[in-house]
Design a protein around this motif. Structure first.
Motif, mmCIF file in Angstrom:
data_model
loop_
_atom_site.group_PDB
_atom_site.id
_atom_site.type_symbol
_atom_site.label_atom_id
_atom_site.label_comp_id
_atom_site.label_asym_id
_atom_site.label_seq_id
_atom_site.Cartn_x
_atom_site.Cartn_y
_atom_site.Cartn_z
ATOM 1 N N TYR A 26 -52.824 28.999 -8.353
ATOM 2 C CA TYR A 26 -51.429 28.571 -8.296
ATOM 3 C C TYR A 26 -51.482 27.069 -8.026
ATOM 4 O O TYR A 26 -51.757 26.670 -6.897
ATOM 5 C CB TYR A 26 -50.664 29.277 -7.175
ATOM 6 N N PHE A 29 -54.199 25.611 -5.701
ATOM 7 C CA PHE A 29 -54.669 26.675 -4.807
ATOM 8 C C PHE A 29 -55.334 27.807 -5.598
ATOM 9 O O PHE A 29 -54.769 28.317 -6.568
ATOM 10 C CB PHE A 29 -53.482 27.219 -4.005
ATOM 11 N N ALA A 31 -56.208 31.454 -5.738
ATOM 12 C CA ALA A 31 -55.863 32.730 -5.091
ATOM 13 C C ALA A 31 -56.964 33.763 -5.313
ATOM 14 O O ALA A 31 -57.246 34.580 -4.433
ATOM 15 C CB ALA A 31 -54.533 33.249 -5.621
ATOM 16 N N PRO A 50 -57.541 39.907 5.233
ATOM 17 C CA PRO A 50 -56.418 39.304 5.951
ATOM 18 C C PRO A 50 -55.275 38.943 5.005
ATOM 19 O O PRO A 50 -55.449 38.910 3.783
ATOM 20 C CB PRO A 50 -57.024 38.046 6.573
ATOM 21 N N GLY A 52 -52.801 37.057 2.776
ATOM 22 C CA GLY A 52 -52.965 35.875 1.937
ATOM 23 C C GLY A 52 -54.333 35.762 1.287
ATOM 24 O O GLY A 52 -54.644 34.753 0.657
ATOM 25 N N SER A 53 -55.169 36.803 1.396
ATOM 26 C CA SER A 53 -56.524 36.697 0.851
ATOM 27 C C SER A 53 -56.588 37.016 -0.643
ATOM 28 O O SER A 53 -57.625 36.858 -1.264
ATOM 29 C CB SER A 53 -57.487 37.594 1.637
ATOM 30 N N LYS A 55 -55.171 40.068 -2.210
ATOM 31 C CA LYS A 55 -55.215 41.495 -2.550
ATOM 32 C C LYS A 55 -54.100 41.882 -3.522
ATOM 33 O O LYS A 55 -54.349 42.513 -4.549
ATOM 34 C CB LYS A 55 -55.111 42.345 -1.261
ATOM 35 N N SER A 56 -52.871 41.497 -3.193
ATOM 36 C CA SER A 56 -51.739 41.873 -4.055
ATOM 37 C C SER A 56 -51.832 41.206 -5.412
ATOM 38 O O SER A 56 -51.436 41.774 -6.427
ATOM 39 C CB SER A 56 -50.410 41.485 -3.400
ATOM 40 N N GLU A 172 -50.091 48.465 0.263
ATOM 41 C CA GLU A 172 -49.621 48.725 1.634
ATOM 42 C C GLU A 172 -48.556 49.812 1.667
ATOM 43 O O GLU A 172 -47.492 49.618 2.271
ATOM 44 C CB GLU A 172 -49.037 47.436 2.245
ATOM 45 N N HIS A 205 -54.305 46.085 5.188
ATOM 46 C CA HIS A 205 -55.092 45.276 6.113
ATOM 47 C C HIS A 205 -55.398 46.074 7.376
ATOM 48 O O HIS A 205 -55.811 45.523 8.385
ATOM 49 C CB HIS A 205 -54.461 43.895 6.393
#
Ligand SMILES: Nc1ncnc2c1ncn2[C@@H]1O[C@H](COP(=O)(O)OP(=O)(O)OP(=O)(O)O)[C@@H](O)[C@H]1O
Length: 367
Positions: A26, A29, A31, A50, A52-53, A55-56, A172, A205
């Motif tokens: 992004y 950044f 991701a 954690p 923001g790592s 996963k989604s 989640e 998580h």
């Protein structure tokens, strides 16, 4: 089953999902940084890491809501770029129930069958069967506003399974539920996944949840998979202090004079001057630590002559029902946590005790 762009169906390849060298940025950044991961037929793989790592983001790439900058993603052997999102045949469950508020429980579950133009009698039969399997009979005619959060998540799971997807993605799904409900639904998801055998990629998580559900766990950090293996492999053989602490509790000691040879490793505990000998670490780094899990630390009569042993002072004892968490102080004010069974007697705070562990239960990990 997957429909290819030319209209043929890829039934020859077993169900599964594969990522190869996948990157996503992004702006500046990163991701996802070169992710390779396979979810095999009938396999349950969890992304644990954690916030923001990434996963989604990894799930979003399979669904088609996000596009990769590099790498390949295939569902049942077919490159996802050749599949429109609705041709990917994915069942999805998110943390927020995302049910249609104006449809009843039954109508919500029937929806994926209706858009696939399944004949009405078959829709009715399949909905009835899964309503029964999920124990939703009493709620079938109610609207989402008239059921509890746990029931809503059952409906979401039923809706994701009813059309027999090639792949199940869950982000989640139990995150909004209380502990007790989470445990019930974990049990349910485990049972259903074994029964339906649909390859599943699950995001959480919560370490306990990952261990309970997964065939394999991918430990995620900063957009990379830092470890991949069965729950036992990851818990018993972490490569780093971070991995050890993310998947459970870990006592970590500064170590020096580390010698590795022929699959074995010896190290001296800094400040304690005691040598431990254990298996060679998974990877070797400049800075290493010795790690021992609290449940492998013994106190008092359970300490044997062949253990690495210390005189220690009991600092604190916390009774947790199924176990007791004991904080000990070793020479040099070094703290050590021991986990005892509820019937063991660790001694009162202030008491001098002997504590120790078997060297082969300790590990040498990256600091
Ligand atoms: N559209 C976007 N634009 C910019 N950055 C984004 C975008 N979507 C996600 N990110 C960033 O990418 C990183 C990974 O996000 P992702 O949602 O995949 O993390 P996660 O591991 O699923 O976190 P969580 O457990 O909190 O859901 C985060 O730092 C996030 O801020």
């Amino acid at each position: 089953m997957i429909t290819k762009r030319d209209g043929s169906v890829a039934q020859d390849v077993p169900p599964g999902l594969s990522y190869a060298g996948v990157c996503k940025r992004y702006g500046q950044f990163t991701a996802l940084d070169g992710i390779s991961l396979d979810v095999g037929p009938r396999e349950f793989v969890t992304l644990l890491g954690p916030s923001g790592s990434g996963k989604s983001t990894l799930l979003g790439l399979a669904v088609g809501s996000i596009e990769a900058d590099a790498g390949h993603i295939a569902i049942r052997g077919v490159d996802v770029r050749r599949l429109k999102p609705h041709d990917r045949n994915i069942g999805m469950v998110f943390q927020r129930y995302s049910l249609f508020p104006n449809k009843t429980v039954e109508e919500n579950i029937a929806y994926p069958l209706q858009i696939r133009k399944i004949p009405k009698p078959e829709v009715a039969a399949r909905v009835a069967a899964i309503v029964q399997t999920m124990g939703l009979g009493a709620q079938a005619a109610r609207y989402p506003a008239e059921i509890s959060g746990g029931q809503a998540q059952r409906v979401a799971v039923a809706r994701a399974l009813v059309f027999n997807p090639d792949l199940l993605l869950m982000d989640e799904p139990l995150g909004a539920l209380d502990k007790r409900l989470r445990a019930d639904l974990q049990q349910e998801i485990r049972r259903l996944q074994h029964e339906f055998g649909i390859p599943t990629l699950y995001v959480t998580h919560d370490q306990d949840e990952a261990m309970y559900l997964s065939d394999r766990i991918a430990l995620f950090n900063h957009g990379r998979i830092v470890a991949l293996g069965t729950p036992r492999e990851l818990y018993e053989n972490p490569a780093s202090a971070w991995e050890a602490s993310f998947l459970g509790d870990a006592n970590l000691f500064a170590a020096e004079d580390i010698r590795i040879s022929a699959g074995e490793c010896s190290a001296v505990l800094t400040g304690l001057g005691v040598a431990v000998r254990t298996q060679a670490p998974r990877t070797q780094h400049e800075h290493m630590q010795v790690m021992i899990r609290p449940e492998y630390v013994h106190i008092g009569d359970n300490v044997r002559d062949d253990m690495t042993r210390f005189k220690a002072r009991v600092i604190d004892v916390i009774y947790l029902g199924a176990r007791q968490r004991v904080t000990l102080e070793l020479p040099g004010a070094i703290r050590l946590i021991a986990e005892l069974r509820p019937w063991e007697t660790p001694g009162e705070p202030g008491a001098e005790v002997l504590c120790g562990w078997r060297d082969h239960h300790s590990r040498v990990v990256e600091a």
